[in-house]
Design a protein around this motif. Structure first.
Motif, PDB file in Angstrom:
ATOM      1  N   MET A 321     -10.260   3.353  -3.250  1.00  0.00           N
ATOM      2  CA  MET A 321     -11.269   2.441  -3.774  1.00  0.00           C
ATOM      3  C   MET A 321     -12.599   3.177  -3.924  1.00  0.00           C
ATOM      4  SD  MET A 321     -10.434  -1.121  -1.758  1.00  0.00           S
ATOM      5  CE  MET A 321     -11.709  -2.004  -2.685  1.00  0.00           C
ATOM      6  N   ASN A 322     -13.445   2.670  -4.792  1.00  0.00           N
ATOM      7  CA  ASN A 322     -14.709   3.335  -5.093  1.00  0.00           C
ATOM      8  C   ASN A 322     -15.835   2.950  -4.155  1.00  0.00           C
ATOM      9  OD1 ASN A 322     -13.758   4.697  -7.519  1.00  0.00           O
ATOM     10  ND2 ASN A 322     -13.708   2.687  -8.471  1.00  0.00           N
ATOM     11  N   ILE A 323     -15.856   1.713  -3.653  1.00  0.00           N
ATOM     12  CA  ILE A 323     -17.004   1.256  -2.881  1.00  0.00           C
ATOM     13  C   ILE A 323     -16.807   1.351  -1.377  1.00  0.00           C
ATOM     14  CG2 ILE A 323     -17.779  -0.288  -4.713  1.00  0.00           C
ATOM     15  CD1 ILE A 323     -16.642  -2.612  -3.158  1.00  0.00           C
ATOM     16  N   MET A 324     -15.621   1.682  -0.941  1.00  0.00           N
ATOM     17  CA  MET A 324     -15.364   1.896   0.477  1.00  0.00           C
ATOM     18  C   MET A 324     -14.381   3.053   0.606  1.00  0.00           C
ATOM     19  SD  MET A 324     -14.928  -1.995   1.914  1.00  0.00           S
ATOM     20  CE  MET A 324     -13.837  -2.469   0.601  1.00  0.00           C
ATOM     21  N   GLY A 325     -14.288   3.601   1.774  1.00  0.00           N
ATOM     22  CA  GLY A 325     -13.305   4.660   1.984  1.00  0.00           C
ATOM     23  C   GLY A 325     -11.933   4.099   2.272  1.00  0.00           C
ATOM     24  N   TRP A 326     -11.538   3.058   1.533  1.00  0.00           N
ATOM     25  CA  TRP A 326     -10.239   2.425   1.706  1.00  0.00           C
ATOM     26  C   TRP A 326      -9.284   2.868   0.612  1.00  0.00           C
ATOM     27  CZ3 TRP A 326     -10.832  -3.471   3.195  1.00  0.00           C
ATOM     28  CH2 TRP A 326     -11.511  -3.553   4.424  1.00  0.00           C
ATOM     29  N   TYR A 327      -7.995   2.682   0.901  1.00  0.00           N
ATOM     30  CA  TYR A 327      -6.937   3.076  -0.044  1.00  0.00           C
ATOM     31  C   TYR A 327      -6.021   1.894  -0.312  1.00  0.00           C
ATOM     32  CZ  TYR A 327      -8.475   7.801   1.174  1.00  0.00           C
ATOM     33  OH  TYR A 327      -9.220   8.932   1.367  1.00  0.00           O
ATOM     34  N   LEU A 328      -5.619   1.751  -1.566  1.00  0.00           N
ATOM     35  CA  LEU A 328      -4.671   0.710  -1.955  1.00  0.00           C
ATOM     36  C   LEU A 328      -3.336   1.379  -2.210  1.00  0.00           C
ATOM     37  CD1 LEU A 328      -4.180  -2.280  -2.643  1.00  0.00           C
ATOM     38  CD2 LEU A 328      -4.773  -1.731  -5.014  1.00  0.00           C
ATOM     39  N   LEU A 329      -2.289   0.899  -1.497  1.00  0.00           N
ATOM     40  CA  LEU A 329      -0.953   1.484  -1.601  1.00  0.00           C
ATOM     41  C   LEU A 329       0.016   0.496  -2.207  1.00  0.00           C
ATOM     42  CD1 LEU A 329      -2.359   3.341   0.533  1.00  0.00           C
ATOM     43  CD2 LEU A 329      -0.133   3.520   1.670  1.00  0.00           C
ATOM     44  N   ASP A 330       0.948   1.040  -2.987  1.00  0.00           N
ATOM     45  CA  ASP A 330       2.069   0.268  -3.547  1.00  0.00           C
ATOM     46  C   ASP A 330       3.335   0.944  -3.059  1.00  0.00           C
ATOM     47  OD1 ASP A 330       3.917  -1.133  -5.006  1.00  0.00           O
ATOM     48  OD2 ASP A 330       3.430  -0.181  -6.910  1.00  0.00           O
ATOM     49  N   ILE A 331       4.131   0.236  -2.278  1.00  0.00           N
ATOM     50  CA  ILE A 331       5.349   0.803  -1.688  1.00  0.00           C
ATOM     51  C   ILE A 331       6.552  -0.003  -2.160  1.00  0.00           C
ATOM     52  CG2 ILE A 331       6.572   1.279   0.473  1.00  0.00           C
ATOM     53  CD1 ILE A 331       3.820   1.578   1.774  1.00  0.00           C
ATOM     54  N   HIS A 332       7.546   0.703  -2.698  1.00  0.00           N
ATOM     55  CA  HIS A 332       8.729  -0.023  -3.175  1.00  0.00           C
ATOM     56  C   HIS A 332       9.959   0.860  -3.103  1.00  0.00           C
ATOM     57  CE1 HIS A 332       8.590   2.207  -7.039  1.00  0.00           C
ATOM     58  NE2 HIS A 332       7.292   2.147  -6.863  1.00  0.00           N
ATOM     59  N   ASP A 333      11.143   0.240  -3.163  1.00  0.00           N
ATOM     60  CA  ASP A 333      12.405   0.973  -3.123  1.00  0.00           C
ATOM     61  C   ASP A 333      12.542   1.795  -4.394  1.00  0.00           C
ATOM     62  OD1 ASP A 333      14.251  -0.352  -0.800  1.00  0.00           O
ATOM     63  OD2 ASP A 333      12.818  -1.760  -1.628  1.00  0.00           O
TER      64      ASP A 333
END
Length: 333
Positions: A321-333
């Protein structure tokens, strides 16, 4: 020989046509993550301008202190037998206010309580206009707190609570925030007044060069979840800069073999006081593959990682993410 050459070329073309377009598929997944991030940041970014404007307004109040104090109805404030000064605001139109018993200058704190009364109207306007913001507050250097909407003060707060001891205060002080601008508190915390796990945007308020206190906008993780994670059919999760899963869909959490979730609802888990953040940290997982994924995304800054876990093959995509040091993950088979 010439015919054999053409046959080989045809076989190669046919073979490549039958292979999945992994590059294109990966780009598609990353684009989806980008679209989700843009959506949430479209809701969060305007809050930075809001809190900056509120900080400028709050600074002017301290410059008008004498005239503002003369307008205050002091009889709506109470002092108990221990000297605890407060206004529970049972009407609900103003903030709940208290001066901590740990304040080293209670006379100054009371004066500043009166000075900052006009903040309440601005607080109420923010909560009404910004659906993501669940509460607005001002914690003063003189150790008093003003928070809207009001709450059950006497059953929620230790009268000697030091409001300057929390990260939603000291991360905005001159040492941590010399730029004197808005700061996102990236590490989520349990709200002292009972709203569960909170993400905060804070901003210092200065007057005459002195730090008078810190403004804060609070967003509950449940609201953040409802805003964008639940609107997608993907197995999404948010991970902070330390590798802790701060929000996510139950399917995504369970795919990483994290601890069982109460009623399969992560939102209920994060509202629990016995939630242990280390249990949901990628780097502290019992699985070597999960720890490796955390390193790939957070340390090596990669966007894709595949792994096997529990006999199942997974693919994971990640965007910061741009405004925080967070990450968005997408996990799938």
């Amino acid at each position: 020989m010439k015919y054999l050459f053409f046959i080989l070329i045809a076989l190669l073309l046919f073979s490549s046509a039958c292979q999945p377009d992994t590059v294109g598929e990966g780009a598609h997944h990353l684009q989806l993550l980008d679209s989700v991030i843009r959506k949430v940041e479209a809701d969060l970014l305007p809050l930075e301008a809001d809190i900056s404007a509120l900080a400028r307004y709050s600074s002017t109040l301290f410059q008008q202190s004498d005239s503002l104090i003369s307008l205050v109805q002091e009889n709506k404030y109470f002092t108990d037998e221990n000297g605890f000064f407060y206004n529970p605001n049972e009407s609900g139109e103003e903030s709940t206010v208290f001066v901590s018993l740990s304040s080293s200058n209670k006379a100054l704190a009371k004066r500043e309580v009166f000075t900052t009364e006009p903040m309440d109207a601005a607080f109420r306007k923010i909560v009404e206009q910004r659906q993501m913001v669940c509460q607005v507050y001002f914690n003063a250097a003189s150790n008093f707190s003003r928070l809207y909407p009001p709450y059950d003060l006497l059953n929620s707060i230790d009268p000697a609570l030091d409001v300057t001891a929390f990260n939603f205060y000291y991360l905005a002080d001159p040492d941590k925030n010399p730029s004197k601008k808005a700061v996102w508190v990236e590490e989520v915390y349990i709200d002292p007044v009972g709203r569960g796990w909170i993400l905060s945007l804070i901003h210092p308020v200065y007057s005459g060069g002195a730090l008078k206190g810190v403004l804060g906008f609070d967003i509950t993780l449940s609201d953040l979840m409802n805003a964008f994670l639940e609107s997608s059919d993907k197995k999404l999760m948010l991970v902070d800069s330390q590798g802790t899963i701060v929000a996510g869909k139950a399917e995504a959490i369970e795919a990483l073999s994290m601890p069982p979730l109460k009623n399969h609802a992560y939102l209920q888990t994060i509202h629990s006081d016995n939630f242990r953040k280390e249990d949901f940290n990628l780097f502290k997982s019992k699985s070597k593959e999960v720890r490796r994924m955390g390193s790939k995304f957070l340390l090596e800054k990669e966007n894709y990682h595949s792994f096997e876990l529990g006999g199942r093959l997974f693919e994971a995509y990640c965007k910061r993410m741009n405004i925080m040091g967070w990450y968005l993950l997408d996990i799938h088979d």
